[in-house]
Design an enzyme around this catalytic site. Structure first.
Site, PDB file in Angstrom:
ATOM      1  N   CYS A   1     -11.975  18.450  10.492  1.00 32.45           N
ATOM      2  CA  CYS A   1     -12.822  17.369  10.010  1.00 32.45           C
ATOM      3  C   CYS A   1     -13.864  17.871   8.864  1.00 32.45           C
ATOM      4  O   CYS A   1     -14.482  18.884   9.270  1.00 32.45           O
ATOM      5  CB  CYS A   1     -13.840  17.056  11.289  1.00 32.45           C
ATOM      6  SG  CYS A   1     -15.094  15.889  10.942  1.00 32.45           S
TER       7      CYS A   1
ATOM      8  N   TYR B   1     -12.126   8.044   2.739  1.00 31.70           N
ATOM      9  CA  TYR B   1     -11.881   7.254   4.125  1.00 31.70           C
ATOM     10  C   TYR B   1     -11.692   5.795   3.695  1.00 31.70           C
ATOM     11  O   TYR B   1     -10.801   4.896   4.253  1.00 31.70           O
ATOM     12  CB  TYR B   1     -12.897   7.626   5.141  1.00 31.70           C
ATOM     13  CG  TYR B   1     -12.687   8.976   5.821  1.00 31.70           C
ATOM     14  CD1 TYR B   1     -12.005   9.238   6.891  1.00 31.70           C
ATOM     15  CD2 TYR B   1     -13.212  10.057   5.401  1.00 31.70           C
ATOM     16  CE1 TYR B   1     -11.842  10.172   7.631  1.00 31.70           C
ATOM     17  CE2 TYR B   1     -13.171  11.288   5.606  1.00 31.70           C
ATOM     18  CZ  TYR B   1     -12.273  11.553   6.754  1.00 31.70           C
ATOM     19  OH  TYR B   1     -12.203  12.674   7.656  1.00 31.70           O
TER      20      TYR B   1
END
Length: 314
Positions: free
Chosen positions: A57, A183
């Site tokens: 992440c 994203y």
């Protein structure tokens, strides 16, 4: 990526239909602060805090970098979740060392039994109060940057007062267009939403590449928080975002200045050990079955972060 609703786990994806196909990230649910102050409920004490992260992440990666750069590894323990984020969300390959949990959402309900929201990393946990201090990465790195200095003697400052306005301007530009922009490309469910995010992403990368022609770092001669917040997206870009998230106009390696800048930051002492490309690729390609239903993980690309960066010429 599921969520908790009043303390109950639900395996549910983001509702992009409600936002015209656009990916909209939820705000963090825990926003408390560690402060080096007499009356602070959360004080900077060695051994008191635990960091839950994923090596995959980019948001969690920020906190690992600051933990390393600020000399906090011996003072703040850490657990790494599995790179596979499937129908139970983030899970542990080995039981959580504090409570024996096998799922990260159990940490959230330990802190707040009726919690509603996404279960994300990083999580900064207080072992003394048995609760979450923060799950907002941008705030965790600022705590690490300043609040433990008296404990560690490490006074390197990545958020100096004189540069704060510039840092905030860069953060406000980079977050929507690049950090979250990849994203917004990858999780878009309409062509228009994807195209808008794609155009904004590469306009921002082009601008920063030009900026780096005359600036060593984003704010000039000093490495700051803004650079590290950008770094964790750049280091994943060619391995994941180009293909998996359809950010394929250019690779970072196609940008002469951005590539050198990326290599320079990667080569800062302590940073390479926080960067695990194998786990990064495993997480994205294996976990996002809506994008990659076969879960096949690409073997490439060949990445070069360790050769001469030539940034000393700027």
């Amino acid at each position: 990526m599921g969520k908790l609703v009043e303390g109950k786990w639900h395996d549910t994806w983001y509702d992009t239909k409600a936002s015209s196909g656009k990916f909209v990230r939820e705000d963090a649910g825990f926003r408390q602060w560690i402060q080096n102050a007499e009356d602070a409920p959360f004080k900077p004490e060695s051994g008191r805090y635990h960091l839950y992260v994923s090596l995959a992440c980019p948001w969690a990666h920020r906190t690992l970098i600051f933990r390393a750069l600020k000399g906090l590894e011996e003072h703040i323990s850490a657990s790494i979740v599995s790179p596979d984020m499937l129908n139970e969300g983030w899970e542990f390959d080995v039981p959580d060392p504090l409570y024996g949990f096998d799922k990260l959402h159990q940490i959230y309900t330990k802190a707040k039994p009726d919690y509603t929201g996404r279960v994300t990393v990083p999580v900064l946990w207080d072992k003394q109060r048995h609760t979450i201090v923060s799950n907002e990465s941008s705030e965790i790195i600022r705590m690490f940057n300043s609040e433990f200095n008296a404990l560690t003697g490490n006074t390197v400052d990545f958020y100096p007062q004189a540069l704060r306005q510039q840092i905030e301007e860069w953060n406000d530009y980079i977050y929507p267009n690049i950090n979250n922009g990849v994203y917004r490309c990858g999780f878009a469910t309409t062509q228009q939403a994807y195209a808008e995010a794609y155009d904004a992403l590469f306009a921002a990368l082009d601008r920063i590449d030009e900026h780096l022609a005359t600036h060593r770092y984003l704010t000039g001669a000093q490495l700051t928080e803004a650079d590290w917040r950008l770094f964790t997206t750049l280091v994943r870009f060619d391995a994941v975002y180009v293909g998996h998230f359809k950010c394929n106009k250019k690779r970072i390696s196609d940008y002469r200045r951005l590539q050198g800048y990326l290599k320079e930051l990667y080569q800062v002492s302590g940073v390479a050990k926080t960067t695990n490309i194998a786990e990064i690729k495993r997480h994205y390609y294996f976990s996002h079955t809506g994008i990659n239903p076969t879960q096949v993980i690409p073997q490439g690309p060949d990445l070069d972060f360790e050769s001469e960066h030539n940034r000393d010429l700027v």
